[in-house]
Design an enzyme around this catalytic site. Structure first.
Site, PDB file in Angstrom:
ATOM      1  N   HIS A   1      87.382 -65.117  -5.834  1.00 31.27           N
ATOM      2  CA  HIS A   1      87.076 -65.053  -6.750  1.00 31.27           C
ATOM      3  C   HIS A   1      87.440 -64.631  -7.674  1.00 31.27           C
ATOM      4  O   HIS A   1      88.228 -65.442  -7.987  1.00 31.27           O
ATOM      5  CB  HIS A   1      86.305 -62.974  -6.849  1.00 31.27           C
ATOM      6  CG  HIS A   1      87.648 -62.722  -6.560  1.00 31.27           C
ATOM      7  ND1 HIS A   1      88.974 -61.710  -7.760  1.00 31.27           N
ATOM      8  CD2 HIS A   1      87.810 -61.404  -5.126  1.00 31.27           C
ATOM      9  CE1 HIS A   1      89.872 -61.340  -6.967  1.00 31.27           C
ATOM     10  NE2 HIS A   1      89.020 -60.997  -5.607  1.00 31.27           N
TER      11      HIS A   1
ATOM     12  N   MET B   1      93.613 -64.132   1.291  1.00 31.43           N
ATOM     13  CA  MET B   1      92.629 -63.963   2.024  1.00 31.43           C
ATOM     14  C   MET B   1      91.527 -64.350   2.241  1.00 31.43           C
ATOM     15  O   MET B   1      89.929 -63.810   3.023  1.00 31.43           O
ATOM     16  CB  MET B   1      92.870 -62.254   2.635  1.00 31.43           C
ATOM     17  CG  MET B   1      93.658 -61.627   3.389  1.00 31.43           C
ATOM     18  SD  MET B   1      93.772 -60.117   3.960  1.00 31.43           S
ATOM     19  CE  MET B   1      93.071 -58.770   3.105  1.00 31.43           C
TER      20      MET B   1
ATOM     21  N   LYS C   1      96.768 -56.550  -9.515  1.00 33.77           N
ATOM     22  CA  LYS C   1      95.226 -55.862  -8.580  1.00 33.77           C
ATOM     23  C   LYS C   1      96.148 -55.070  -7.272  1.00 33.77           C
ATOM     24  O   LYS C   1      96.135 -54.002  -7.689  1.00 33.77           O
ATOM     25  CB  LYS C   1      94.139 -56.426  -8.293  1.00 33.77           C
ATOM     26  CG  LYS C   1      93.395 -56.442  -7.433  1.00 33.77           C
ATOM     27  CD  LYS C   1      92.576 -55.106  -8.151  1.00 33.77           C
ATOM     28  CE  LYS C   1      91.437 -54.834  -6.802  1.00 33.77           C
ATOM     29  NZ  LYS C   1      91.448 -54.899  -5.399  1.00 33.77           N
ATOM     30  N   ASP C   2      96.904 -56.046  -7.021  1.00 35.57           N
ATOM     31  CA  ASP C   2      97.454 -54.982  -5.593  1.00 35.57           C
ATOM     32  C   ASP C   2      98.763 -54.486  -6.386  1.00 35.57           C
ATOM     33  O   ASP C   2     100.140 -55.064  -5.714  1.00 35.57           O
ATOM     34  CB  ASP C   2      97.833 -55.975  -4.333  1.00 35.57           C
ATOM     35  CG  ASP C   2      96.385 -55.799  -3.984  1.00 35.57           C
ATOM     36  OD1 ASP C   2      95.129 -55.304  -3.234  1.00 35.57           O
ATOM     37  OD2 ASP C   2      95.695 -57.395  -4.639  1.00 35.57           O
TER      38      ASP C   2
ATOM     39  N   HIS D   1      91.616 -64.883  -8.157  1.00 35.05           N
ATOM     40  CA  HIS D   1      92.652 -65.750  -6.983  1.00 35.05           C
ATOM     41  C   HIS D   1      92.676 -67.001  -7.748  1.00 35.05           C
ATOM     42  O   HIS D   1      93.456 -67.028  -7.747  1.00 35.05           O
ATOM     43  CB  HIS D   1      91.355 -65.990  -5.629  1.00 35.05           C
ATOM     44  CG  HIS D   1      90.981 -65.041  -4.858  1.00 35.05           C
ATOM     45  ND1 HIS D   1      89.968 -64.060  -4.248  1.00 35.05           N
ATOM     46  CD2 HIS D   1      92.205 -64.262  -3.633  1.00 35.05           C
ATOM     47  CE1 HIS D   1      90.223 -63.393  -3.744  1.00 35.05           C
ATOM     48  NE2 HIS D   1      91.421 -62.996  -2.973  1.00 35.05           N
TER      49      HIS D   1
ATOM     50  N   SER E   1      87.240 -58.779  -3.213  1.00 31.36           N
ATOM     51  CA  SER E   1      85.914 -59.617  -2.328  1.00 31.36           C
ATOM     52  C   SER E   1      85.699 -58.146  -2.002  1.00 31.36           C
ATOM     53  O   SER E   1      84.540 -58.320  -0.991  1.00 31.36           O
ATOM     54  CB  SER E   1      87.154 -60.106  -0.915  1.00 31.36           C
ATOM     55  OG  SER E   1      88.195 -61.255  -1.381  1.00 31.36           O
ATOM     56  N   ARG E   2      85.970 -57.275  -1.796  1.00 33.93           N
ATOM     57  CA  ARG E   2      85.641 -56.241  -1.533  1.00 33.93           C
ATOM     58  C   ARG E   2      84.334 -55.434  -2.060  1.00 33.93           C
ATOM     59  O   ARG E   2      83.572 -54.282  -1.098  1.00 33.93           O
ATOM     60  CB  ARG E   2      86.111 -54.868  -1.038  1.00 33.93           C
ATOM     61  CG  ARG E   2      87.423 -54.894   0.189  1.00 33.93           C
ATOM     62  CD  ARG E   2      87.728 -53.926   0.778  1.00 33.93           C
ATOM     63  NE  ARG E   2      89.319 -54.117   1.994  1.00 33.93           N
ATOM     64  CZ  ARG E   2      89.997 -54.416   2.020  1.00 33.93           C
ATOM     65  NH1 ARG E   2      90.346 -54.734   1.370  1.00 33.93           N
ATOM     66  NH2 ARG E   2      90.591 -54.301   3.263  1.00 33.93           N
TER      67      ARG E   2
ATOM     68  N   LEU F   1      88.307 -57.723 -10.038  1.00 33.48           N
ATOM     69  CA  LEU F   1      87.364 -58.074  -9.071  1.00 33.48           C
ATOM     70  C   LEU F   1      87.856 -58.188  -7.685  1.00 33.48           C
ATOM     71  O   LEU F   1      89.034 -57.813  -7.779  1.00 33.48           O
ATOM     72  CB  LEU F   1      87.382 -59.415  -9.523  1.00 33.48           C
ATOM     73  CG  LEU F   1      86.631 -59.755 -10.779  1.00 33.48           C
ATOM     74  CD1 LEU F   1      87.121 -61.049 -11.211  1.00 33.48           C
ATOM     75  CD2 LEU F   1      85.273 -59.613 -10.706  1.00 33.48           C
TER      76      LEU F   1
HETATM   77  P1  AMP Z   1      93.594 -61.114  -0.967  1.00 31.86           P
HETATM   78  O1  AMP Z   1      92.792 -62.233  -1.056  1.00 31.86           O
HETATM   79  O2  AMP Z   1      92.576 -59.562  -1.564  1.00 31.86           O
HETATM   80  O3  AMP Z   1      94.698 -60.958  -0.243  1.00 31.86           O
HETATM   81  O4  AMP Z   1      94.168 -61.337  -2.425  1.00 31.86           O
HETATM   82  C1  AMP Z   1      95.962 -62.513  -2.622  1.00 31.86           C
HETATM   83  C2  AMP Z   1      95.572 -62.730  -3.884  1.00 31.86           C
HETATM   84  O5  AMP Z   1      95.452 -62.766  -5.434  1.00 31.86           O
HETATM   85  C3  AMP Z   1      97.007 -60.889  -4.262  1.00 31.86           C
HETATM   86  O6  AMP Z   1      97.748 -61.664  -4.853  1.00 31.86           O
HETATM   87  C4  AMP Z   1      95.910 -60.064  -4.636  1.00 31.86           C
HETATM   88  O7  AMP Z   1      96.996 -59.268  -5.715  1.00 31.86           O
HETATM   89  C5  AMP Z   1      95.113 -60.865  -6.149  1.00 31.86           C
HETATM   90  N1  AMP Z   1      93.836 -60.244  -6.552  1.00 31.86           N
HETATM   91  C6  AMP Z   1      93.239 -60.716  -6.193  1.00 31.86           C
HETATM   92  N2  AMP Z   1      92.759 -59.814  -7.053  1.00 31.86           N
HETATM   93  C7  AMP Z   1      92.691 -59.845  -8.320  1.00 31.86           C
HETATM   94  C8  AMP Z   1      91.831 -59.767  -9.873  1.00 31.86           C
HETATM   95  N3  AMP Z   1      91.233 -59.009  -9.610  1.00 31.86           N
HETATM   96  N4  AMP Z   1      93.020 -60.157 -10.220  1.00 31.86           N
HETATM   97  C9  AMP Z   1      94.416 -60.793 -10.432  1.00 31.86           C
HETATM   98  N5  AMP Z   1      94.506 -60.863  -8.793  1.00 31.86           N
HETATM   99  C10 AMP Z   1      93.922 -60.548  -7.844  1.00 31.86           C
END
Ligand code: AMP
Length: 284
Positions: free
Chosen positions: A34, A30, A149-150, A37, A186-187, A184
């Site tokens: 950081h 999304m 993380k998720d 990603h 985004s929030r 880490l």
């Molecule tokens: P998001 O942009 O939050 O939807 O995350 C995109 C992808 O990055 C998802 O597969 C998340 O699990 C992964 N992600 C988010 N934060 C982390 C983190 N701290 N370490 C590793 N992967 C992450």
């Protein structure tokens, strides 16, 4: 690096790469990148000949009153970070491209989507499963990279891909953390200085739960340990702390690993999630 805003452009770029015999890797995100990603992109770059990063803040996975409007967005920054990681294509569609005239079809992964975060975010995992299936259909990768993380999202997506026979290998990547232990996210951009200082307690609490499991404790004891640490940090409002079997997310009281210990908690207005996986071979 190419940027595609439309589905046909994205398909064409991937088809051309596949025509050259490249293995295609996809990193769905999304945006608001950081180091977490970037670690996914780096892994994809190391393993695949063609890397597509998708940047789409998916409206259907946010509930009413959640942070869809305020979710951090900075496409120019994301574009240059993806380029620096060696991505070949960024797919960044507007919402109308993904949901022209809404969408009548929704994917629900029963059981896995109904526990942990499920009851607190009704419809969230349906939105995630549906958009990820669309992104996989659009980018047709050989491999897709997701963060631990998720954790629940990862398990939901693995199950969806298996149940729907989507021909992609799901690769799980470890959680990237600050030196403080804070995962880490985004929030985290929404946290005040004081909240940032309190935030690492979430990981400390989960680590305490993991220790209980490594010493042969069962799910309930691990959960108590997590709650005890967080109870000492008044800034946190715990939503849940649960220890479950990593593959099925089933809960039982058979002591010891493997278990994933996961929690969600509010720090001010920001909802944080984190987890620790205690693998089978990590008994003390
Ligand atoms: P998001 O942009 O939050 O939807 O995350 C995109 C992808 O990055 C998802 O597969 C998340 O699990 C992964 N992600 C988010 N934060 C982390 C983190 N701290 N370490 C590793 N992967 C992450």
């Amino acid at each position: 690096m190419e940027v595609a805003r439309r589905i046909p452009e994205c398909r064409e770029a991937v088809t051309t790469a596949r025509g050259r015999g490249e293995l295609v890797g996809c990193v769905p995100t999304m945006g608001a990148f950081h180091a977490g990603h970037l670690s996914l992109m780096r892994r994809a770059r190391a393993e695949c000949g063609f890397v597509v990063v998708t940047v789409f803040v998916n409206p259907t996975q946010f509930g009413p009153g959640e942070d869809y409007q305020s979710y951090p967005r900075d496409f120019e920054r994301d574009r240059s970070l993806a380029e620096a990681e060696g991505a070949d294509l960024v797919f960044h569609p507007p919402a109308e491209e993904m949901y022209p005239g809404g969408a009548a079809t929704t994917i629900h992964v029963s059981g896995l989507a109904d526990v942990m975060c499920g009851p607190y975010r009704p419809g969230h995992f349906d939105g995630v499963a549906t958009v990820v299936s669309k992104l996989l259909n659009i980018t047709t990768p050989d491999r897709a990279y997701f963060g631990e993380k998720d954790y629940q999202q990862l398990v939901v997506i693995r199950r969806m891909v298996a149940d729907l026979d989507i021909p992609v290998e799901i690769i799980a990547c470890p959680t990237v953390r600050e030196d403080s232990g804070l995962a880490l996210s985004s929030r985290n951009l929404h946290l005040s200085a004081e909240e940032m200082a309190a935030a690492p307690a979430l990981q400390r609490a989960l680590a305490a739960g993991a220790d209980v499991v490594r010493r042969g404790g069962a799910a309930g004891q691990a959960e108590d340990a997590v709650r005890a640490v967080l109870a000492a940090v008044p800034a946190f409002r715990l939503q849940y702390a649960e220890a479950r079997r990593p593959d099925t997310l089933e809960r039982d009281e058979v002591p010891g690993p493997p278990l994933v210990i996961a929690a969600a908690a509010y720090l001010g207005k920001t909802r944080l999630i984190d987890n620790v996986i205690v693998h089978e071979d990590s008994r003390r």
